[in-house]
Design a protein around this motif. Structure first.
Motif, PDB file in Angstrom:
ATOM      1  N   GLY A  45       0.837  -1.207   0.000  1.00 32.94           N
ATOM      2  CA  GLY A  45       0.000   0.000   0.000  1.00 32.94           C
ATOM      3  C   GLY A  45       0.865   1.248   0.000  1.00 32.94           C
ATOM      4  N   SER A 104       1.572   3.208  -2.566  1.00 38.25           N
ATOM      5  CA  SER A 104       1.331   4.153  -3.672  1.00 38.25           C
ATOM      6  C   SER A 104       0.615   5.415  -3.218  1.00 38.25           C
ATOM      7  CB  SER A 104       0.507   3.464  -4.770  1.00 38.25           C
ATOM      8  OG  SER A 104      -0.778   3.139  -4.267  1.00 38.25           O
ATOM      9  N   ILE A 133      -0.735   6.632   3.964  1.00 37.19           N
ATOM     10  CA  ILE A 133       0.227   6.310   5.037  1.00 37.19           C
ATOM     11  C   ILE A 133       1.428   5.546   4.468  1.00 37.19           C
ATOM     12  CG2 ILE A 133       0.544   5.031   7.193  1.00 37.19           C
ATOM     13  CD1 ILE A 133      -2.471   5.543   7.795  1.00 37.19           C
ATOM     14  N   ARG A 170      -1.257  -1.719  -6.270  1.00 38.58           N
ATOM     15  CA  ARG A 170      -1.699  -2.105  -7.613  1.00 38.58           C
ATOM     16  C   ARG A 170      -1.215  -1.143  -8.692  1.00 38.58           C
ATOM     17  NH1 ARG A 170      -7.804  -2.184  -5.978  1.00 38.58           N
ATOM     18  NH2 ARG A 170      -6.887  -0.379  -4.972  1.00 38.58           N
ATOM     19  N   HIS A 171      -1.192   0.162  -8.386  1.00 35.18           N
ATOM     20  CA  HIS A 171      -0.893   1.167  -9.417  1.00 35.18           C
ATOM     21  C   HIS A 171       0.612   1.389  -9.585  1.00 35.18           C
ATOM     22  CE1 HIS A 171      -5.129   2.062  -8.443  1.00 35.18           C
ATOM     23  NE2 HIS A 171      -5.198   2.408  -9.713  1.00 35.18           N
ATOM     24  N   ASP A 177      -1.651  -6.862  -6.933  1.00 34.65           N
ATOM     25  CA  ASP A 177      -2.830  -6.853  -6.080  1.00 34.65           C
ATOM     26  C   ASP A 177      -2.541  -7.845  -4.954  1.00 34.65           C
ATOM     27  OD1 ASP A 177      -5.281  -7.451  -4.871  1.00 34.65           O
ATOM     28  OD2 ASP A 177      -6.407  -7.107  -6.726  1.00 34.65           O
ATOM     29  N   VAL A 178      -2.480  -7.369  -3.718  1.00 38.61           N
ATOM     30  CA  VAL A 178      -2.068  -8.256  -2.620  1.00 38.61           C
ATOM     31  C   VAL A 178      -3.066  -9.383  -2.339  1.00 38.61           C
ATOM     32  CG1 VAL A 178      -0.510  -6.664  -1.408  1.00 38.61           C
ATOM     33  CG2 VAL A 178      -2.960  -6.640  -0.864  1.00 38.61           C
ATOM     34  N   ASN A 218       0.450  -2.717   5.205  1.00 36.75           N
ATOM     35  CA  ASN A 218      -0.313  -1.472   5.282  1.00 36.75           C
ATOM     36  C   ASN A 218      -1.448  -1.390   4.264  1.00 36.75           C
ATOM     37  OD1 ASN A 218      -0.560   1.629   5.721  1.00 36.75           O
ATOM     38  ND2 ASN A 218      -0.037   1.430   3.548  1.00 36.75           N
ATOM     39  N   TYR A 232     -15.117  -3.789   7.714  1.00 39.20           N
ATOM     40  CA  TYR A 232     -13.797  -3.191   7.969  1.00 39.20           C
ATOM     41  C   TYR A 232     -13.383  -3.435   9.423  1.00 39.20           C
ATOM     42  CZ  TYR A 232     -10.156   0.454   8.244  1.00 39.20           C
ATOM     43  OH  TYR A 232      -8.977   1.144   8.427  1.00 39.20           O
ATOM     44  N   LYS A 272     -10.163  -5.625  10.840  1.00 36.55           N
ATOM     45  CA  LYS A 272      -9.110  -5.034  11.682  1.00 36.55           C
ATOM     46  C   LYS A 272      -9.081  -5.679  13.075  1.00 36.55           C
ATOM     47  CE  LYS A 272      -7.444  -2.047   8.672  1.00 36.55           C
ATOM     48  NZ  LYS A 272      -6.066  -2.188   8.134  1.00 36.55           N
ATOM     49  N   GLY A 287      -5.895   6.491  14.151  1.00 39.70           N
ATOM     50  CA  GLY A 287      -7.247   7.035  14.273  1.00 39.70           C
ATOM     51  C   GLY A 287      -7.656   7.605  12.930  1.00 39.70           C
ATOM     52  N   ILE A 300      -6.418   9.756   9.870  1.00 36.77           N
ATOM     53  CA  ILE A 300      -5.208  10.266   9.233  1.00 36.77           C
ATOM     54  C   ILE A 300      -5.609  10.863   7.876  1.00 36.77           C
ATOM     55  CG2 ILE A 300      -2.829   9.698   8.546  1.00 36.77           C
ATOM     56  CD1 ILE A 300      -3.488   9.007  11.538  1.00 36.77           C
ATOM     57  N   THR A 315      -5.661  11.023   4.561  1.00 34.99           N
ATOM     58  CA  THR A 315      -5.332  10.265   3.343  1.00 34.99           C
ATOM     59  C   THR A 315      -6.615  10.179   2.510  1.00 34.99           C
ATOM     60  OG1 THR A 315      -6.025   8.088   4.117  1.00 34.99           O
ATOM     61  CG2 THR A 315      -3.796   8.793   4.733  1.00 34.99           C
ATOM     62  N   HIS A 339     -11.590   5.941  -1.211  1.00 33.41           N
ATOM     63  CA  HIS A 339     -11.441   4.584  -1.742  1.00 33.41           C
ATOM     64  C   HIS A 339     -12.276   3.546  -0.992  1.00 33.41           C
ATOM     65  CE1 HIS A 339      -8.337   6.264  -4.168  1.00 33.41           C
ATOM     66  NE2 HIS A 339      -7.505   6.480  -3.174  1.00 33.41           N
ATOM     67  N   GLN A 348     -11.437  12.731   8.102  1.00 31.32           N
ATOM     68  CA  GLN A 348     -10.121  12.493   7.484  1.00 31.32           C
ATOM     69  C   GLN A 348      -9.407  13.812   7.233  1.00 31.32           C
ATOM     70  OE1 GLN A 348     -11.596   9.369   7.047  1.00 31.32           O
ATOM     71  NE2 GLN A 348      -9.642   8.850   7.985  1.00 31.32           N
TER      72      GLN A 348
END
Ligand SMILES: NC(=O)c1ccc[n+]([C@@H]2O[C@H](COP(=O)([O-])OP(=O)(O)OC[C@H]3O[C@@H](n4cnc5c(N)ncnc54)[C@H](OP(=O)(O)O)[C@@H]3O)[C@@H](O)[C@H]2O)c1
Length: 281
Positions: A31, A33, A36, A56-57, A81-82, A108, A173, A177, A204, A206, A208, A213, A229
Motif C-alpha cells: 500500500g 502508492s 500512510i 496495484r498502481h 494486487d495483494v 499497510n 472493515y 481489523k 485514528g 489520518i 489520506t 477509496h 479524514q
C-alpha cells in the motif's frame, strides 16, 4: 550483578534489541502508492532503508520511488494486487532474489467501508477480509520462516482504531481489523522468545484518501472525502510516529489526535461509548 551484566542478559532475551536506525535495512511496504504507505516510504528512505514498494498502481509507485531515490535509497517497485496470492508468492521469490532478505515487513495495504450491514452483500465482507486480513496473513507466512531462521526481523501490521471497537457503516472493515489485532497479538506471543518483533499500529483519523477509496454496498468506491479524514493527523506525522514505535519495539500503538479518546471511553466508560458511537460519521 553489574549493570553491564544485567544489560547483556537482557540483550540475550531480546530486551534491548531495538532497531536503532533503518540504514541499509530492507523494508517491504504494501500500500505504498498513497496515503500512510507513501509517507512511510519517504520516512524510511530518509533513514537510508532499502525499499520494496507494493500496490496495484505501478505509475503511482514509480512516482513514489523517484522521490525515495532522491534520498539516496535503493528502491524495488513490485506492483501487484495483494489479494492475488499467486502474484504475491512470485513477488516473494523476486524480492528474495533481488534484496536477499526482508528486515521489516510493513503490512499497510487496505481499504475501508461506507455502508450499513443491512444493505451490504456478503461479497463485501469477504472482499474486505481478503484484502485487510488474509493478504497480510499470507505475506507474513511467506516471510516469517526466514525471519525465524535468521532470528531477526520485524513485522508491522497496520490495523485501525476500528480494530479496537465497533464503528457504524464499517462492520466488515471493523471485523477485518479486529481479526488483524487478534492474529498479530497471538503471533507476538508465539515469537516472544525469538528476536523477531511484531508491532500492531492502530491509527485514528489520518489525512489520506481512505474515505474516497472506501467500499460501498454497490462494491464501488465511496468517492467522498470525510470531514474526519480532512481534520485528521497529516500522513507524514503519522509515518514519523510509526517509525518511532518500531524503533522502540512497541507492541501495540495508537496514533491519532482527539479521536483516540473513544478508545478509552470504550474501555473505561462503555455506557458512554454505546451512547456516542451511533453518531460517528
Ligand atoms: N487514513 C486513516 O484514517 C486510517 C485510519 C486507520 C487505519 N488506516 C489503515 O492504514 C492503511 C493505509 O490506509 P490509507 O489511509 O493510507 O489509505 P489510502 O490512501 O486509500 O491507501 C491505501 C493503499 O493501499 C493500496 N491498496 C488497496 N488495495 C490494494 C490491493 N488490492 N493490493 C495492493 N495494494 C492495495 C492502495 O494502492 P493501489 O490503489 O495502488 O493498490 C494504497 O497504496 C490501511 O490498512 C487502513 O485501513 C487508515
Amino acid at each position: 550483578m553489574s549493570y553491564t551484566e544485567m544489560r547483556s542478559g537482557y540483550r540475550q532475551i531480546g530486551y534491548f534489541h531495538h532497531m536503532q536506525n533503518f540504514n541499509q535495512k530492507v523494508v517491504w511496504i504494501t500500500g505504498a502508492s498513497g496515503g500512510i504507505g507513501e509517507a512511510l516510504a519517504y520516512a524510511f528512505a530518509r533513514e537510508g532503508a532499502r525499499l520494496i514498494l507494493t500496490a496495484r498502481h505501478a505509475d503511482k509507485l514509480n512516482r513514489v520511488a523517484v522521490t525515495c531515490r532522491k534520498s539516496g535509497g535503493q528502491v524495488l517497485v513490485v506492483p501487484l494486487d495483494v489479494t492475488d496470492l499467486t502474484a504475491l508468492e512470485a513477488a516473494v521469490v523476486q524480492v528474495k532474489t533481488e534484496m536477499d532478505q526482508v528486515d521489516l515487513l510493513v503490512l499497510n495495504a487496505g481499504q475501508s467501508q461506507r455502508s450499513v450491514a443491512l444493505e451490504s452483500p456478503l461479497s463485501l465482507d469477504r472482499a474486505l477480509m481478503e484484502l485487510n486480513f488474509f493478504s497480510p496473513v499470507a505475506l507474513t507466512k511467506f516471510i516469517l520462516p526466514d525471519m525465524i531462521r535468521r532470528d531477526e526481523g520485524h513485522i508491522v501490521a497496520i490495523s485501525s482504531l476500528a480494530g479496537k471497537f465497533g464503528v457504524p457503516r464499517r462492520t466488515a472493515y471493523c471485523a477485518s481489523k479486529h481479526a488483524i489485532q487478534g492474529f498479530f497479538e497471538a503471533l507476538n506471543a508465539e515469537v516472544a522468545r525469538t528476536r523477531v518483533k511484531v508491532t500492531i499500529v492502530s491509527p485514528g483519523r489520518i489525512q489520506t484518501e481512505i474515505s474516497l477509496h472506501a467500499l460501498t454496498k454497490e462494491g464501488v468506491e465511496h468517492g467522498q472525502m470525510d470531514k474526519g479524514q480532512l481534520e485528521g493527523m497529516p500522513a507524514d506525522l503519522c509515518a514519523a510516529k510509526i517509525l518511532r514505535a518500531i524503533k522502540k519495539d512497541k507492541k501495540d500503538v495508537l496514533i491519532g489526535r482527539k479521536e483516540l479518546i473513544m478508545y478509552f471511553i470504550h474501555k473505561w466508560l462503555p455506557f458512554l461509548y454505546y451512547r456516542l458511537i451511533p453518531n460517528i460519521k
